[in-house]
Design an enzyme around this catalytic site. Structure first.
Site, short mmCIF file in Angstrom:
data_model
loop_
_atom_site.label_atom_id
_atom_site.label_comp_id
_atom_site.label_asym_id
_atom_site.label_seq_id
_atom_site.Cartn_x
_atom_site.Cartn_y
_atom_site.Cartn_z
N THR A 89 2.90 -8.38 -11.73
CA THR A 89 1.83 -8.16 -10.77
C THR A 89 2.18 -8.92 -9.49
O THR A 89 2.22 -10.16 -9.50
CB THR A 89 0.48 -8.67 -11.32
OG1 THR A 89 0.22 -8.03 -12.56
CG2 THR A 89 -0.65 -8.39 -10.34
N LYS A 164 -3.44 -2.19 -9.14
CA LYS A 164 -3.53 -3.39 -9.98
C LYS A 164 -4.45 -4.43 -9.32
O LYS A 164 -5.19 -5.16 -10.01
CB LYS A 164 -2.13 -3.97 -10.22
CG LYS A 164 -2.08 -5.26 -11.01
CD LYS A 164 -2.43 -5.11 -12.49
CE LYS A 164 -2.49 -6.49 -13.14
NZ LYS A 164 -2.62 -6.48 -14.57
N LYS A 232 -2.96 -16.38 -8.80
CA LYS A 232 -1.93 -15.77 -7.93
C LYS A 232 -2.33 -14.35 -7.54
O LYS A 232 -2.23 -13.95 -6.38
CB LYS A 232 -0.61 -15.80 -8.72
CG LYS A 232 0.58 -15.07 -8.17
CD LYS A 232 0.85 -13.71 -8.80
CE LYS A 232 1.10 -13.69 -10.28
NZ LYS A 232 1.27 -12.33 -10.82
P1 NAP Z 1 4.72 -15.76 -18.49
O1 NAP Z 1 4.42 -15.80 -19.93
O2 NAP Z 1 4.52 -16.97 -17.67
O3 NAP Z 1 6.26 -15.26 -18.35
C1 NAP Z 1 6.90 -15.19 -17.11
C2 NAP Z 1 8.31 -14.67 -17.33
O4 NAP Z 1 8.96 -14.56 -16.07
C3 NAP Z 1 9.17 -15.61 -18.19
O5 NAP Z 1 10.06 -14.83 -18.94
C4 NAP Z 1 9.89 -16.41 -17.11
O6 NAP Z 1 11.09 -17.00 -17.57
C5 NAP Z 1 10.16 -15.32 -16.10
N1 NAP Z 1 10.44 -15.81 -14.76
C6 NAP Z 1 9.57 -16.44 -13.93
N2 NAP Z 1 10.16 -16.69 -12.75
C7 NAP Z 1 11.42 -16.21 -12.84
C8 NAP Z 1 12.51 -16.18 -11.94
N3 NAP Z 1 12.43 -16.69 -10.70
N4 NAP Z 1 13.66 -15.60 -12.36
C9 NAP Z 1 13.76 -15.08 -13.60
N5 NAP Z 1 12.76 -15.08 -14.49
C10 NAP Z 1 11.60 -15.65 -14.11
O7 NAP Z 1 3.91 -14.61 -17.75
P2 NAP Z 1 3.32 -13.24 -18.35
O8 NAP Z 1 1.95 -13.48 -18.84
O9 NAP Z 1 4.36 -12.62 -19.22
O10 NAP Z 1 3.18 -12.41 -16.98
C11 NAP Z 1 4.30 -11.78 -16.38
C12 NAP Z 1 3.77 -10.88 -15.26
O11 NAP Z 1 2.88 -9.88 -15.83
C13 NAP Z 1 2.98 -11.62 -14.20
O12 NAP Z 1 3.20 -11.05 -12.93
C14 NAP Z 1 1.52 -11.40 -14.63
O13 NAP Z 1 0.62 -11.51 -13.56
C15 NAP Z 1 1.60 -9.99 -15.21
N6 NAP Z 1 0.59 -9.65 -16.22
C16 NAP Z 1 0.23 -10.54 -17.20
C17 NAP Z 1 -0.72 -10.16 -18.15
C18 NAP Z 1 -1.15 -11.09 -19.26
O14 NAP Z 1 -2.18 -10.81 -19.91
N7 NAP Z 1 -0.42 -12.15 -19.55
C19 NAP Z 1 -1.28 -8.88 -18.11
C20 NAP Z 1 -0.87 -7.99 -17.13
C21 NAP Z 1 0.08 -8.38 -16.19
P3 NAP Z 1 11.03 -18.39 -18.40
O15 NAP Z 1 10.88 -18.00 -19.84
O16 NAP Z 1 12.32 -19.03 -18.11
O17 NAP Z 1 9.86 -19.17 -17.87
#
Ligand code: NAP
Length: 280
Positions: A89, A164, A232
């Site tokens: 997102t 979104k 964010k």
């Molecule tokens: P998360 O658990 O914090 O995971 C983030 C992922 O991104 C991890 O694999 C992290 O790697 C990687 N990452 C972050 N910065 C990076 C960089 N500069 N280079 C390479 N890899 C990087 O977050 P999430 O909940 O999966 O969310 C991911 C996205 O989906 C976000 O944009 C969020 O807003 C969106 N989203 C989340 C949800 C939800 O319910 N969680 C629902 C819909 C959409 P590391 O493992 O090394 O930290």
């Protein structure tokens, strides 16, 4: 079609598992390598190494700068004709920037953010809102269907992210309503499981109440969706709203609440942690 997944966080892990189950996943990369351990496909140590080996690159990382750094890296090696699908997102502006960078490499970029939480990622039932070239979406469709139950083309590049933003504004309002109502229910001395059960079956029933109602009232806030990530998203919504002078007071209020939670050290908790403030 060979698919590679970049980002195995709370969302990306479930998505990658479903891609593997459907037979599309051939490559993974995660910044923290330990999260790749369970995968039997090729594990790469950089986004650019992965991008050279696949037909479709799927991305699910945290924020705008993270997406752009991944895009800049994969642009170095990606094959012309490949498709890049970003499910993070971020802002519509970031999606447009990513599309411009990749167009120079004859690569189509689709912004394809998702909704449905970690449960949707795990079960392959996400709702996906897509901006960009329709023909590329049709080509990518079988791969995307391994992760999402509903995939809708919203229009040109950036319109997936704009949709979104609509979803995130609703999410803020629903979080405010559910946490406030359940905190009130507790002051009435009601049995919380019964409150959640009966209201879930009526006109005020919703996904957040059903999936986070019990845990929040028990004081458990395991993500799920982190406060810092929704914060964010809401900051993105504020920027977009300011451009058209749209009023989003619910978002403004939720940003303040989330900043309080983050200052108190709760930024990595689930967004249902807003209940902490309502209970006070
Ligand atoms: P998360 O658990 O914090 O995971 C983030 C992922 O991104 C991890 O694999 C992290 O790697 C990687 N990452 C972050 N910065 C990076 C960089 N500069 N280079 C390479 N890899 C990087 O977050 P999430 O909940 O999966 O969310 C991911 C996205 O989906 C976000 O944009 C969020 O807003 C969106 N989203 C989340 C949800 C939800 O319910 N969680 C629902 C819909 C959409 P590391 O493992 O090394 O930290």
């Amino acid at each position: 079609m060979k698919a590679g997944m970049i980002g195995l966080g709370a969302m990306g892990l479930g998505m990658a598992r479903n891609l593997a189950k459907a037979g599309y996943l051939t490559a993974v990369f995660n910044r923290t390598p330990a999260k790749t351990a369970e995968f039997t496909v090729a594990v790469f140590d950089s986004p650019e190494a992965l991008a050279a080996e696949v037909d479709i690159v799927l991305i699910c990382v945290s924020a705008d700068q993270d997406v752009l750094s991944v895009i800049e890296a994969i642009a170095l090696t990606i094959k012309p004709g490949a498709i890049v699908v970003d499910m993070s997102t971020v802002s519509s502006a970031t999606a447009k920037k990513a599309a411009t960078i990749l167009a120079e490499k004859q690569v189509v970029f689709l912004d394809a953010p998702v909704s449905g939480g970690t449960e949707g990622a795990k079960n392959g039932t996400l709702a996906m809102m897509v901006g960009g070239d329709v023909a590329a979406l049709e080509k990518a469709m079988p791969v995307l269907e391994a992760m999402a139950a509903r995939i809708i083309h919203m229009g040109a590049t950036g319109s997936g992210q704009a949709t979104k933003a609509v979803n995130q504004i609703m999410g803020a309002g629903i979080n405010q309503a559910v946490t406030e109502a359940l905190a009130f229910a507790q002051t009435q001395g009601l049995v919380m499981d019964k409150v959640i059960d009966v209201i879930s079956g009526g006109a005020s029933g919703n996904w957040f109440l059903q999936h986070r109602g019990s845990t929040m009232t028990e004081g458990t806030f395991v993500p799920g969706f982190k406060v810092a990530l929704h914060h964010k998203d809401l900051k993105i919504c504020q920027v977009m709203a300011a451009q058209t002078e749209a009023l989003i007071p619910l978002v403004d209020m939720t940003v303040i609440s989330y900043e309080q939670l983050m200052a108190e050290g709760y930024g990595d908790e689930d967004i249902s942690a807003l209940y902490r403030l309502k209970k006070q």
